[in-house]
Motif scaffolding. Structure first.
Motif, PDB file in Angstrom:
ATOM      1  N   THR A 150      47.899  -9.245  30.866  1.00  0.00           N
ATOM      2  CA  THR A 150      48.600  -9.792  29.708  1.00  0.00           C
ATOM      3  C   THR A 150      49.930  -9.072  29.556  1.00  0.00           C
ATOM      4  O   THR A 150      49.981  -7.862  29.338  1.00  0.00           O
ATOM      5  CB  THR A 150      47.769  -9.617  28.422  1.00  0.00           C
ATOM      6  N   PHE A 151      51.017  -9.832  29.698  1.00  0.00           N
ATOM      7  CA  PHE A 151      52.352  -9.254  29.631  1.00  0.00           C
ATOM      8  C   PHE A 151      52.890  -9.378  28.203  1.00  0.00           C
ATOM      9  O   PHE A 151      53.420 -10.419  27.806  1.00  0.00           O
ATOM     10  CB  PHE A 151      53.288  -9.960  30.617  1.00  0.00           C
ATOM     11  N   GLU A 152      52.706  -8.297  27.418  1.00  0.00           N
ATOM     12  CA  GLU A 152      53.249  -8.264  26.062  1.00  0.00           C
ATOM     13  C   GLU A 152      53.351  -6.807  25.613  1.00  0.00           C
ATOM     14  O   GLU A 152      52.835  -5.884  26.264  1.00  0.00           O
ATOM     15  CB  GLU A 152      52.379  -9.068  25.105  1.00  0.00           C
ATOM     16  N   ASN A 153      54.023  -6.602  24.505  1.00  0.00           N
ATOM     17  CA  ASN A 153      54.228  -5.248  23.980  1.00  0.00           C
ATOM     18  C   ASN A 153      52.874  -4.626  23.598  1.00  0.00           C
ATOM     19  O   ASN A 153      52.142  -5.181  22.783  1.00  0.00           O
ATOM     20  CB  ASN A 153      55.138  -5.311  22.754  1.00  0.00           C
ATOM     21  N   PRO A 154      52.531  -3.457  24.186  1.00  0.00           N
ATOM     22  CA  PRO A 154      51.228  -2.848  23.913  1.00  0.00           C
ATOM     23  C   PRO A 154      51.175  -2.025  22.623  1.00  0.00           C
ATOM     24  O   PRO A 154      50.123  -1.515  22.257  1.00  0.00           O
ATOM     25  CB  PRO A 154      51.023  -1.939  25.123  1.00  0.00           C
ATOM     26  N   ARG A 161      56.096  -4.996  17.492  1.00  0.00           N
ATOM     27  CA  ARG A 161      55.751  -6.159  18.320  1.00  0.00           C
ATOM     28  C   ARG A 161      56.575  -7.382  17.927  1.00  0.00           C
ATOM     29  O   ARG A 161      56.939  -8.195  18.764  1.00  0.00           O
ATOM     30  CB  ARG A 161      54.249  -6.487  18.185  1.00  0.00           C
ATOM     31  N   ARG A 162      56.896  -7.469  16.626  1.00  0.00           N
ATOM     32  CA  ARG A 162      57.724  -8.602  16.192  1.00  0.00           C
ATOM     33  C   ARG A 162      59.142  -8.481  16.722  1.00  0.00           C
ATOM     34  O   ARG A 162      59.756  -9.474  17.118  1.00  0.00           O
ATOM     35  CB  ARG A 162      57.744  -8.662  14.671  1.00  0.00           C
ATOM     36  N   MET A 163      59.672  -7.265  16.711  1.00  0.00           N
ATOM     37  CA  MET A 163      61.042  -7.055  17.189  1.00  0.00           C
ATOM     38  C   MET A 163      61.136  -7.211  18.704  1.00  0.00           C
ATOM     39  O   MET A 163      62.125  -7.731  19.221  1.00  0.00           O
ATOM     40  CB  MET A 163      61.525  -5.659  16.789  1.00  0.00           C
ATOM     41  N   PRO A 165      58.432  -8.502  21.330  1.00  0.00           N
ATOM     42  CA  PRO A 165      57.061  -8.932  21.631  1.00  0.00           C
ATOM     43  C   PRO A 165      56.691  -8.862  23.111  1.00  0.00           C
ATOM     44  O   PRO A 165      55.513  -8.877  23.450  1.00  0.00           O
ATOM     45  CB  PRO A 165      57.043 -10.384  21.142  1.00  0.00           C
ATOM     46  N   GLY A 166      57.689  -8.780  23.990  1.00  0.00           N
ATOM     47  CA  GLY A 166      57.390  -8.880  25.418  1.00  0.00           C
ATOM     48  C   GLY A 166      57.320 -10.334  25.854  1.00  0.00           C
ATOM     49  O   GLY A 166      57.768 -11.243  25.150  1.00  0.00           O
ATOM     50  N   LEU A 167      56.730 -10.567  27.021  1.00  0.00           N
ATOM     51  CA  LEU A 167      56.747 -11.921  27.587  1.00  0.00           C
ATOM     52  C   LEU A 167      55.794 -12.884  26.901  1.00  0.00           C
ATOM     53  O   LEU A 167      56.028 -14.090  26.873  1.00  0.00           O
ATOM     54  CB  LEU A 167      56.381 -11.865  29.083  1.00  0.00           C
ATOM     55  N   LYS A 168      54.679 -12.376  26.418  1.00  0.00           N
ATOM     56  CA  LYS A 168      53.614 -13.241  25.901  1.00  0.00           C
ATOM     57  C   LYS A 168      53.101 -14.192  26.987  1.00  0.00           C
ATOM     58  O   LYS A 168      52.746 -15.351  26.717  1.00  0.00           O
ATOM     59  CB  LYS A 168      54.102 -14.051  24.692  1.00  0.00           C
ATOM     60  N   SER A 169      53.076 -13.700  28.214  1.00  0.00           N
ATOM     61  CA  SER A 169      52.531 -14.452  29.341  1.00  0.00           C
ATOM     62  C   SER A 169      51.264 -13.756  29.827  1.00  0.00           C
ATOM     63  O   SER A 169      51.066 -12.563  29.567  1.00  0.00           O
ATOM     64  CB  SER A 169      53.546 -14.531  30.484  1.00  0.00           C
TER      65      SER A 169
END
Length: 561
Positions: A150-154, A161-163, A165-169
C-alpha cells in the motif's frame, strides 16, 4: 509519457535535483521509457542467484510493445498469452504493474496466482522491486498486511496524512485457491497468472468476478497468461481471442524464442528425422535442438507430447488432451494444413428458398452442385442443452465422397429443418439423413410434415439415422479409416480440429471435456448413408417415373410414401 507522474514523485525530484537540471531531464527520460525504467530502476534475482538489473528479452519486448500500442491507441489493454514455461512473463507483467502503480496516484493492481506458493513468489517479486528501487522514485509505504503493498503516508497523525497523503495506490496479490476474489474495489491493473492451473471448480467464477471488477477505461490493463493444461477454460478464452470473439489480443510465444533454451552440442550429435523437420520449419540451430532433446529426456519423462504442452512450438501443440487421443494430432494437423479448397460463406434463406452469399453465413460451400450428380446430406442435431453440441451437417458427392458443403450453428429445430430442406433441394434433391436421436425427431417432423422433403432417409422403418450402441462403433471405425487413409477429399478445417480433441474415454470415442464432436458425427453419418445411397436414388428415380406415367398415383406428400 503514458503515465501521469504522482505529485509525491514530482515534488521529491524537483527538491533533490533542483541544482542538477540535466539529472532531472535524465530522470524524466527514464520514467518515460519503460524498458529504460526496468534497466535503470528495477532489480531481479536471476536463476543463478545473482541480483541483476531487469533486462527484457525479445519475447518480453514484444509483449511490452503490444501493451503500449494499445495504451497509445486509447484502449483498455486486454492481452491473453499462451507461452512456454519460464519465459519471464510474470516478471515483466509485475514490472509493468509496479511501474503503473508505484508512479501514479489512486491505482489498484490485483494479481492472482494458481497457488499460495506461487502468489508468495509474485509478492516477493514486488517487494524486491520496492526494496531495490532508487530512493528518488520510491513511494511512501505503510506497514502492509499479508501480500499487499500500500503506497501511502504511513504517519499516524491525520493532519500530516491530509497534507501529504502519498499515492493512495496499492498492489494486492492473492491465490486462486481463495473462496472469493475482487468483490469490492475497482481494478485498474490485473494479472491472472497460470490460469490453466487454477482450481477447476473456482476458475470460471473467479475470472467472471475479476473481469467484472476490471476498469473498462483507456489505459487499464488486463493480462491473462498461462502455459497450457489440456482443454479447459483458458483454452476457451484463447480460442475466443484467436477467433476475434473477445477483445483480448492473443500473443503466443514458442519455446525457441527464449534465448536461454539451448545447450552445448555433444560430439557425434546427429539429428533425427523429426528434428530435421523442426530445424527447417522453425530455423532452429543444433544447440536449441540439443536443449529440446535434453528436456524431453530429463524433464518430460521421455514424452515429446508432454514437451509440446510445456514448451510448444505452435499454439496447437500446447493443448494436450485429458485422455488418449484417437488420432495422431501431428498427422491431423498436416492434413488440415494441406487443405486445397477454400470455401465461400453463404446464408440459407428458407423463406425465399435461396442460398445467397454472406460473409458471416452459417453455410460454407466448397463445390457447387453439378447437373447429373447425386449428393448425400447428413445432419447431426444438437443435444438440446445450453452447453451442448451444435447442429452440424455435411453435403458429400455420392459417387466420389468429395465434401461439397458444411453447415454449422445453433437453431430452433423447425428452423434447422427448413434450412436443411433448402440445402437438400439446392443439391439436386440430396438424400437427406437426419440423426433421429435427441432433438432430431423434431427436425424430421418439420421436414416431413411442413416441408414435405421428397427424399428422406429411413433406418429400419424409422425416419432418419439412429446412432446407438450398434451403429456408433461402426460409424467411428469407418470415420477413422476415412481420415487415416485419406479416402475422400475433406475441405473443412473445423472437422480436423474436432479430430484433434477426440479421445478414448473407457473404450468409447468422444469429445474431450469442453470440446465438441458434432461435425464428426455428421460426417460419420454421411459416410454410412453414402454406402447405401445408390439404392435410394434408384428407388427415387423409379418413383418419379411412376408419377410421370400416372398422375393418379401422384401424392403431394413426401417422395418415399
Amino acid at each position: 509519457m503514458v503515465i501521469t507522474l504522482a505529485k509525491e514523485h514530482r515534488r521529491r525530484a524537483k527538491r533533490r535535483l533542483r541544482d542538477r537540471p540535466e539529472k532531472l531531464d535524465e530522470l524524466k527520460g527514464i520514467l518515460a521509457d519503460f524498458e529504460q525504467f526496468c534497466w535503470r530502476m528495477l532489480k531481479i534475482k536471476t536463476k543463478s542467484g545473482r541480483i541483476m538489473p531487469l533486462t527484457l528479452n525479445d519475447a518480453q519486448r514484444t509483449f511490452v510493445r503490444e501493451v503500449f500500442r494499445q495504451i497509445e491507441a486509447g484502449k483498455p489493454v486486454r492481452i491473453i498469452i499462451l507461452k512456454a514455461r519460464q519465459m519471464g512473463f510474470s516478471t515483466v507483467t509485475e514490472a509493468l504493474i509496479y511501474y503503473f502503480t508505484s508512479l501514479q496516484e489512486a491505482k489498484n493492481a490485483f494479481i492472482v496466482a494458481q497457488s499460495s506458493d506461487a502468489s508468495s513468489n509474485l509478492y516477493d517479486m514486488f517487494q524486491f522491486y520496492y526494496e531495490k528501487v532508487p530512493a528518488i522514485i520510491k513511494p511512501m509505504s505503510r506497514k502492509n498486511n499479508a501480500k499487499k503493498l500500500t503506497f501511502e503516508n504511513p504517519t499516524i497523525r491525520t493532519a500530516d496524512r491530509r497534507m501529504n497523503p502519498g499515492l493512495k495506490s496499492k498492489i494486492t496479490v492473492q491465490t486462486a485457491e481463495s473462496r472469493v476474489l475482487a468483490r469490492s474495489d475497482t481494478i485498474h491493473y490485473l494479472h491472472a497468472s497460470e490460469v490453466a492451473f487454477w482450481p477447476a471448480k473456482k476458475k470460471k467464477k473467479h475470472l467472471l468476478s475479476l473481469l467484472a471488477a476490471l476498469s473498462k477505461e483507456p489505459g487499464s490493463l488486463g493480462v491473462i497468461e498461462s502455459t497450457a493444461n489440456g482443454i479447459e477454460e483458458f483454452k476457451k478464452m484463447w480460442d475466443a481471442a484467436v477467433k476475434g470473439e473477445s477483445d483480448f489480443t492473443p500473443l503466443f510465444f514458442a519455446w525457441f524464442e527464449m534465448p536461454d533454451y539451448r545447450k552445448p552440442v555433444p560430439p557425434g550429435f546427429e539429428l533425427t528425422e523429426e528434428e530435421w523437420k523442426l530445424k527447417e520449419k522453425y530455423a532452429l540451430d543444433d544447440e536449441q535442438l540439443q536443449w529440446r532433446r535434453y528436456t524431453i529426456r530429463n524433464d518430460c519423462g521421455g514424452d515429446p507430447r508432454q514437451f509440446d504442452q510445456e514448451y510448444p512450438s505452435e499454439p496447437d501443440d500446447a493443448f494436450l488432451l485429458s485422455g488418449e487421443g484417437i488420432f495422431d494430432n501431428k498427422f491431423i494437423k498436416s492434413l488440415r494444413d494441406a487443405i486445397s479448397a477454400i470455401g465461400s460463406r453463404h446464408e440459407i434463406d428458407f423463406v425465399k428458398n435461396k442460398i445467397i452469399p454472406a460473409p458471416s453465413g452459417e453455410l460454407v460451400m466448397y463445390r457447387q452442385p453439378e447437373q447429373g450428380k447425386r449428393y448425400v446430406l447428413a445432419a447431426d442435431t444438437a443435444k438440446g442443452k445450453e452447453d451442448g453440441d451444435y447442429d452440424a451437417a455435411y453435403v458429400i458427392e455420392e459417387r466420389t465422397g468429395e465434401m461439397c458443403a458444411a453447415l454449422h450453428g445453433k437453431w430452433d429445430t423447425d428452423l434447422y429443418g427448413k434450412k436443411l430442406n433448402t440445402l437438400g433441394l439446392y443439391y439436386n434433391t440430396a438424400l437427406l439423413a437426419v440423426e433421429n436421436n435427441n432433438t432430431g425427431e423434431s427436425v424430421l417432423n418439420t421436414l416431413f410434415n411442413t416441408c414435405h422433403y421428397p427424399l428422406l432417409f429411413m433406418h429400419k422403418k424409422s425416419l432418419g439415422w439412429n446412432t446407438n450402441q450398434a451403429t456408433r462403433p461402426v460409424m467411428i471405425s469407418d470415420f477413422k479409416e476415412a481420415i487415416r487413409d485419406q479416402l475422400y477429399d475433406i475441405y473443412c478445417p473445423k472437422l480436423y480440429s474436432e479430430c484433434m480433441t477426440l479421445i478414448d474415454k473407457n473404450g468409447r470415442a468422444e469429445a474431450d471435456s469442453g470440446c465438441h464432436d458434432d461435425r464428426i458425427l455428421a460426417y460419420s453419418i454421411a459416410l454410412q448413408v453414402r454406402q447405401v445411397a445408390d439404392k435410394w436414388f434408384e428407388w427415387f428415380k423409379k418413383k418419379q417415373q411412376q408419377r410421370a406415367e400416372s398422375r393418379d398415383d401422384y401424392n403431394e406428400g413426401v417422395g418415399w410414401i
